[in-house]
Design a protein around this motif. Sequence first.
Motif, PDB file in Angstrom:
ATOM      1  N   CYS A 149       0.847  -1.311   0.035  1.00 50.56           N
ATOM      2  CA  CYS A 149      -0.170  -0.118   0.135  1.00 50.56           C
ATOM      3  C   CYS A 149       0.822   1.304  -0.131  1.00 50.56           C
ATOM      4  O   CYS A 149       1.386   1.553   0.999  1.00 50.56           O
ATOM      5  N   PHE A 178       0.133   4.155  -0.038  1.00 50.76           N
ATOM      6  CA  PHE A 178      -0.430   5.371   0.707  1.00 50.76           C
ATOM      7  C   PHE A 178       0.209   5.140   2.257  1.00 50.76           C
ATOM      8  O   PHE A 178       0.635   5.894   2.848  1.00 50.76           O
ATOM      9  N   ALA A 179       0.072   3.834   2.950  1.00 50.59           N
ATOM     10  CA  ALA A 179       0.693   3.644   4.029  1.00 50.59           C
ATOM     11  C   ALA A 179       2.104   3.781   4.272  1.00 50.59           C
ATOM     12  O   ALA A 179       2.802   4.417   5.049  1.00 50.59           O
ATOM     13  N   PRO A 184      -4.129   4.476  -1.772  1.00 53.92           N
ATOM     14  CA  PRO A 184      -4.267   3.448  -0.761  1.00 53.92           C
ATOM     15  C   PRO A 184      -4.779   2.117  -1.562  1.00 53.92           C
ATOM     16  O   PRO A 184      -5.706   2.334  -2.258  1.00 53.92           O
ATOM     17  N   THR A 185      -4.214   1.021  -1.260  1.00 52.42           N
ATOM     18  CA  THR A 185      -4.724  -0.149  -1.748  1.00 52.42           C
ATOM     19  C   THR A 185      -5.132  -1.060  -0.948  1.00 52.42           C
ATOM     20  O   THR A 185      -4.282  -1.890  -0.266  1.00 52.42           O
ATOM     21  N   PRO A 186      -6.487  -1.152  -0.358  1.00 54.03           N
ATOM     22  CA  PRO A 186      -6.942  -2.270   0.599  1.00 54.03           C
ATOM     23  C   PRO A 186      -6.878  -3.580   0.409  1.00 54.03           C
ATOM     24  O   PRO A 186      -6.659  -4.078  -0.822  1.00 54.03           O
ATOM     25  N   PHE A 216      -3.061  -6.341   4.020  1.00 53.33           N
ATOM     26  CA  PHE A 216      -2.146  -5.673   4.937  1.00 53.33           C
ATOM     27  C   PHE A 216      -2.876  -4.526   5.916  1.00 53.33           C
ATOM     28  O   PHE A 216      -2.109  -4.125   6.765  1.00 53.33           O
ATOM     29  N   CYS A 217      -4.021  -4.216   5.570  1.00 52.17           N
ATOM     30  CA  CYS A 217      -4.911  -3.335   6.416  1.00 52.17           C
ATOM     31  C   CYS A 217      -4.709  -3.682   7.794  1.00 52.17           C
ATOM     32  O   CYS A 217      -4.703  -2.593   8.651  1.00 52.17           O
ATOM     33  N   CYS A 253      -1.253  -2.357   9.126  1.00 51.93           N
ATOM     34  CA  CYS A 253      -0.401  -1.111   8.526  1.00 51.93           C
ATOM     35  C   CYS A 253      -0.278  -0.145   9.555  1.00 51.93           C
ATOM     36  O   CYS A 253       0.753   0.711   9.702  1.00 51.93           O
ATOM     37  N   VAL A 292      -1.786   2.701  10.340  1.00 55.43           N
ATOM     38  CA  VAL A 292      -2.326   4.152  10.088  1.00 55.43           C
ATOM     39  C   VAL A 292      -3.471   4.041   9.213  1.00 55.43           C
ATOM     40  O   VAL A 292      -3.948   5.082   8.629  1.00 55.43           O
ATOM     41  N   MET A 293      -4.482   3.103   9.607  1.00 57.18           N
ATOM     42  CA  MET A 293      -5.943   3.220   9.273  1.00 57.18           C
ATOM     43  C   MET A 293      -6.701   4.252   9.598  1.00 57.18           C
ATOM     44  O   MET A 293      -7.332   4.810   8.908  1.00 57.18           O
ATOM     45  N   CYS A 320      -6.465   6.657   6.879  1.00 55.14           N
ATOM     46  CA  CYS A 320      -6.684   6.139   5.648  1.00 55.14           C
ATOM     47  C   CYS A 320      -8.293   6.593   4.888  1.00 55.14           C
ATOM     48  O   CYS A 320      -9.160   6.314   5.665  1.00 55.14           O
ATOM     49  N   MET A 324     -10.658   3.728   4.292  1.00 58.17           N
ATOM     50  CA  MET A 324     -11.183   3.234   5.578  1.00 58.17           C
ATOM     51  C   MET A 324     -12.305   3.912   6.137  1.00 58.17           C
ATOM     52  O   MET A 324     -13.184   3.666   6.619  1.00 58.17           O
TER      53      MET A 324
HETATM   54  S1  SF4 Z   1      -5.868   0.629   5.768  1.00 55.09           S
HETATM   55 FE1  SF4 Z   1      -3.736   0.847   5.681  1.00 55.09          FE
HETATM   56  S2  SF4 Z   1      -3.033  -0.544   4.309  1.00 55.09           S
HETATM   57 FE2  SF4 Z   1      -5.382  -0.298   4.126  1.00 55.09          FE
HETATM   58  S3  SF4 Z   1      -5.656   0.998   2.391  1.00 55.09           S
HETATM   59 FE3  SF4 Z   1      -5.471   2.303   4.285  1.00 55.09          FE
HETATM   60  S4  SF4 Z   1      -3.641   2.781   4.378  1.00 55.09           S
HETATM   61 FE4  SF4 Z   1      -3.556   1.205   3.020  1.00 55.09          FE
END
Ligand code: SF4
Length: 368
Positions: free
Chosen positions: A18, A20-21, A219-221, A224-225, A228, A230-231, A234, A237
């Motif tokens: 991800c 974004f993370a 962000p690519t859910p 790994f969510c 990460c 840092v939800m 996000c 989320m």
């Molecule tokens: S919850 Fe974390 S891993 Fe999932 S999309 Fe958002 S930043 Fe990325």
Amino acid sequence: MAKQPSYSFSKLETDEKCPFAYKKIYIERIPRAETEPLVIGKMLHELAAQYLDRLIGAKLQTDWAWAEQLTPKEAPDDVFEIWPRFFNSFILPPMESPGVELKLAFDRRWKPTGYFSDDAFFRMVVDWTYRQGELVVVQDWKSNRVIPETVEINLQLRIYGWGVREATFPTAQEILLRLHFLRYGADREVILLPDELATVPDELDKRIAEIESRKNFEPTPGSFCGWCGVMAHCPVMAQAIVPVNILYPTTREDAVKAATLLLAIQTMDTELKNNLKRYVKENGPVPVGDVVYGPKVSISYELDPKEITDYLLNDAGLENDQAWGLLNLTKTNLERGLKKLRRKDLIPKVLELAPSKPTESIQFCKVK
Ligand code: SF4
């Protein structure tokens, strides 16, 4: 002078899973929330490392009493379940040149350097490595819930094999990489040959160049969510689930809203699973990012304790305490078994035989 960026496998993995993370954690340096999987993994790694240091230092193969007293007072439930299962079945093998939590680092030209040196460009910490004659073993502890059927020789494993060979055992021809799944006491192994390690520095250069030239941090859910950390930051989320103030409550009002939501989620969980299962049966698996919700075949064994201990003691030559230590007797199993035999009266007497200790968990209970 600005500090040179440095890398590790987890940094590369975060970017791959991800971007974004990656941006939040490594560029904006937002502190990662301690997610439960992270806490469990960290605690189990620390416990295993301390136990290994103890066994190696004292030249022992097991020390169950020492491991028992190492059990933390407070931890997620999984740690109380997994840790005794690990130390009760672990036997230190014969070995030479062991390294526990071995810190390795490489400079920009991929030459070994000090872990804390200014020129350290790529760092890794290897859970456990040692030599057995010509064979070098690299062991990695895994706290995952899923065990793969076979081990894919991916970049992470080749980085560990390459790093250990370059920095510690330069003449090693073959490296046995063993993944030990702590939750189940199961191993998966693979042999790494020199050809499989030769391209590691070039592959790392390529991945790092991709990261350094990245402009798009979407962000690519996916799987790994849960890791990460840092939800709370996000956007995907926040839209999909709950406002940040409820996900991370700081006031009593938000905490009450969070607890109400948790109650609703727990009730919805079964309903959601049942309906989704019905959908999957009719229409096939449902993909979400790099995971898929669908059928999974697993094998269960009806192990007969008597037959197994007879085999371990009489045929395999294990000692009494080693064989009995492998049988994981729980209070629930015992109660269930004695109820089936219509001997509930024996439960209090049997429980009196075992040392007991209170553990605390936070969950919903009836108001008294
Ligand atoms: S919850 Fe974390 S891993 Fe999932 S999309 Fe958002 S930043 Fe990325």
